[in-house]
Design an enzyme around this catalytic site. Structure first.
Site, PDB file in Angstrom:
ATOM      1  N   ASP A  23       0.830  -1.211   0.000  1.00 43.57           N
ATOM      2  CA  ASP A  23       0.000   0.000   0.000  1.00 43.57           C
ATOM      3  C   ASP A  23       0.865   1.261   0.000  1.00 43.57           C
ATOM      4  OD1 ASP A  23      -2.371   1.398  -0.031  1.00 43.57           O
ATOM      5  OD2 ASP A  23      -2.616   1.356   2.150  1.00 43.57           O
ATOM      6  N   HIS A  40       2.167   3.224  -9.207  1.00 38.48           N
ATOM      7  CA  HIS A  40       1.994   1.766  -9.307  1.00 38.48           C
ATOM      8  C   HIS A  40       3.188   1.145 -10.052  1.00 38.48           C
ATOM      9  CE1 HIS A  40      -1.843   2.188  -7.492  1.00 38.48           C
ATOM     10  NE2 HIS A  40      -2.447   2.726  -8.536  1.00 38.48           N
ATOM     11  N   SER A  69     -10.830  -6.824  -4.341  1.00 36.11           N
ATOM     12  CA  SER A  69     -12.201  -6.817  -4.878  1.00 36.11           C
ATOM     13  C   SER A  69     -12.750  -5.390  -4.881  1.00 36.11           C
ATOM     14  CB  SER A  69     -13.130  -7.655  -3.981  1.00 36.11           C
ATOM     15  OG  SER A  69     -12.617  -8.927  -3.730  1.00 36.11           O
ATOM     16  N   LEU A 134      10.603 -20.608  -4.762  1.00 37.45           N
ATOM     17  CA  LEU A 134       9.594 -19.802  -4.061  1.00 37.45           C
ATOM     18  C   LEU A 134       8.210 -19.949  -4.700  1.00 37.45           C
ATOM     19  CD1 LEU A 134       9.065 -17.438  -1.962  1.00 37.45           C
ATOM     20  CD2 LEU A 134       9.422 -15.897  -3.901  1.00 37.45           C
ATOM     21  N   ARG A 191       2.275  -4.883   6.126  1.00 44.02           N
ATOM     22  CA  ARG A 191       1.493  -3.890   5.382  1.00 44.02           C
ATOM     23  C   ARG A 191       2.273  -2.589   5.385  1.00 44.02           C
ATOM     24  NH1 ARG A 191      -4.786  -2.458   4.633  1.00 44.02           N
ATOM     25  NH2 ARG A 191      -4.452  -0.552   3.437  1.00 44.02           N
ATOM     26  N   SER A 199      -8.088  -4.812   5.299  1.00 40.92           N
ATOM     27  CA  SER A 199      -8.637  -4.468   3.968  1.00 40.92           C
ATOM     28  C   SER A 199      -9.017  -5.708   3.154  1.00 40.92           C
ATOM     29  CB  SER A 199      -7.655  -3.582   3.182  1.00 40.92           C
ATOM     30  OG  SER A 199      -7.423  -2.370   3.870  1.00 40.92           O
ATOM     31  N   GLU A 210       1.631 -13.005  12.467  1.00 45.19           N
ATOM     32  CA  GLU A 210       2.216 -11.861  13.162  1.00 45.19           C
ATOM     33  C   GLU A 210       2.067 -10.669  12.217  1.00 45.19           C
ATOM     34  OE1 GLU A 210       3.280 -12.125  16.221  1.00 45.19           O
ATOM     35  OE2 GLU A 210       3.171 -14.321  16.294  1.00 45.19           O
TER      36      GLU A 210
HETATM   37  C1  IPE Z   1      -5.336  -2.629   0.003  1.00 42.02           C
HETATM   38  O1  IPE Z   1      -5.028  -1.297  -0.238  1.00 42.02           O
HETATM   39  C2  IPE Z   1      -5.333  -3.402  -1.274  1.00 42.02           C
HETATM   40  C3  IPE Z   1      -4.034  -3.518  -1.932  1.00 42.02           C
HETATM   41  C4  IPE Z   1      -2.881  -3.094  -1.491  1.00 42.02           C
HETATM   42  C5  IPE Z   1      -4.076  -4.202  -3.175  1.00 42.02           C
HETATM   43  P1  IPE Z   1      -6.172  -0.180  -0.330  1.00 42.02           P
HETATM   44  O2  IPE Z   1      -5.487   1.108  -0.526  1.00 42.02           O
HETATM   45  O3  IPE Z   1      -7.184  -0.572  -1.340  1.00 42.02           O
HETATM   46  O4  IPE Z   1      -6.831  -0.291   1.122  1.00 42.02           O
HETATM   47  P2  IPE Z   1      -7.781   0.716   1.897  1.00 42.02           P
HETATM   48  O5  IPE Z   1      -8.874   1.099   0.962  1.00 42.02           O
HETATM   49  O6  IPE Z   1      -6.958   1.908   2.274  1.00 42.02           O
HETATM   50  O7  IPE Z   1      -8.246  -0.036   3.100  1.00 42.02           O
HETATM   51  C1  IPE Z   2      -1.683   0.232  -3.292  1.00 44.70           C
HETATM   52  O1  IPE Z   2      -1.427   1.585  -3.340  1.00 44.70           O
HETATM   53  C2  IPE Z   2      -1.943  -0.362  -4.641  1.00 44.70           C
HETATM   54  C3  IPE Z   2      -3.349  -0.705  -4.876  1.00 44.70           C
HETATM   55  C4  IPE Z   2      -4.295  -0.686  -3.990  1.00 44.70           C
HETATM   56  C5  IPE Z   2      -3.692  -1.119  -6.218  1.00 44.70           C
HETATM   57  P1  IPE Z   2      -2.600   2.646  -3.341  1.00 44.70           P
HETATM   58  O2  IPE Z   2      -2.991   2.921  -4.750  1.00 44.70           O
HETATM   59  O3  IPE Z   2      -3.722   2.216  -2.462  1.00 44.70           O
HETATM   60  O4  IPE Z   2      -1.857   3.886  -2.721  1.00 44.70           O
HETATM   61  P2  IPE Z   2      -2.433   4.946  -1.690  1.00 44.70           P
HETATM   62  O5  IPE Z   2      -2.934   4.181  -0.493  1.00 44.70           O
HETATM   63  O6  IPE Z   2      -3.535   5.686  -2.392  1.00 44.70           O
HETATM   64  O7  IPE Z   2      -1.262   5.801  -1.368  1.00 44.70           O
HETATM   65 MG    MG Z   3      -4.100   2.498  -0.458  1.00 47.44          MG
END
Ligand code: IPE
Ligand code: IPE
Ligand code: MG
Length: 256
Positions: A23, A40, A69, A134, A191, A199, A210
């Site tokens: 994230d 990304h 999802s 892996l 995370r 999430s 953990e």
């Molecule tokens: C969780 O990240 C999903 C992925 C990293 C693929 P999100 O950015 O979608 O999570 P929320 O919405 O902040 O909980």
């Molecule tokens: C995680 O990064 C990747 C996906 C959920 C696809 P985000 O796109 O959620 O990045 P932030 O949380 O907005 O910074």
């Molecule tokens: Mg995010």
């Protein structure tokens, strides 16, 4: 900032299965005045690093949360660019993964993906299926609730056709119907991005994981931070409901 992480204590204290919620790509890009898509793309660098490091250390499985999802509800343009990135990344990386002996699998609702992406996934999976290194899972269009529902549906179908009796459904059989059926439970969840939530990632398989929350945004995740997460794991006493005393003297009979 913290200094260099100490080395991992011993191979026995390594997790068998590391799960990572990657994230923070959007915030990383915004801080640099770049598009979310660029964020990304930048996230591919730590993906390669984690695959390499886990392969070298001998971690059995690595499961990366790439698209949930719920992420389908993001702006169409971002969803399209992520789907394009999955397609090109799979194409570009498959040779190197194969060379490293990595077995790649995608978990999630693949019917929701384009036919083209489904075909590329199937061919990358086939190509690496016999590899013994892996076990790498990429969670795309994945939700922990979806996974549990698809498992329940599969088992209900077997009951309806008379191949299974409802009283034969126990935790082992249920786990066997989930996407990660053949893997040990995730024992370390990392995370990034500073949020402390699940999430809708691996709800069943994280039962005793953990949890390591990193303030780093995913594109900034590096070897030192991964080592810190592994070091954190190595320092945990995993009790699985037992008392600390039972763990220290496992040969003694458990008093009631
Ligand atoms: C969780 O990240 C999903 C992925 C990293 C693929 P999100 O950015 O979608 O999570 P929320 O919405 O902040 O909980
Ligand atoms: C995680 O990064 C990747 C996906 C959920 C696809 P985000 O796109 O959620 O990045 P932030 O949380 O907005 O910074
Ligand atoms: Mg995010």
């Amino acid at each position: 900032m913290s200094g260099p992480a100490p080395p991992i204590a011993s191979p026995e204290s390594l997790p068998h299965h590391v799960a990572i919620t990657m994230d923070g790509n959007g915030r990383w890009a915004a801080a640099r005045g770049l598009t979310r898509s660029t964020g990304h793309e930048a996230g591919l660098v730590p993906v390669r690093l984690c695959v390499e490091e886990c392969s070298e250390l001998g971690v059995e499985a690595l499961t990366l949360f790439a698209f949930s999802s719920e992420n389908w509800s993001r702006p169409a343009e971002e969803v399209a660019s992520l789907m394009g990135l999955f397609l090109s990344a799979i194409d570009r990386e498959v040779d190197e993964l194969d060379r490293k002996g990595v077995r790649l699998r995608i978990i999630g609702n693949r019917q929701a993906l384009s036919v083209r992406l489904q075909a590329r996934i199937a061919s990358a999976e086939q190509r690496t299926a016999a590899n013994r290194g892996l076990k790498l899972q990429l969670a795309v269009s994945y939700g922990g609730r979806w996974d549990i529902v698809q498992a329940a549906r599969k088992l209900a179908g077997e009951c309806a056709s008379g191949r299974l009796r409802p009283d034969e459904i126990d935790e082992r059989r249920f786990a066997g119907a989930l996407e990660l059926a053949d893997l040990p439970d995730a024992d370390l969840l990392i995370r990034t991005g500073g949020e402390r939530r699940i999430s809708n990632f691996l709800l069943w398989n994280l039962a005793y994981a953990e949890l390591y929350f990193s303030e780093r945004l995913w594109p900034d995740f590096d070897r030192a931070e991964l080592t810190r997460a592994l070091q954190f794991f190595a320092g945990r006493e995993r009790r699985f409901g037992l008392t600390g005393g039972q763990l220290q003297a496992p040969h003694l009979p458990v008093s009631q």
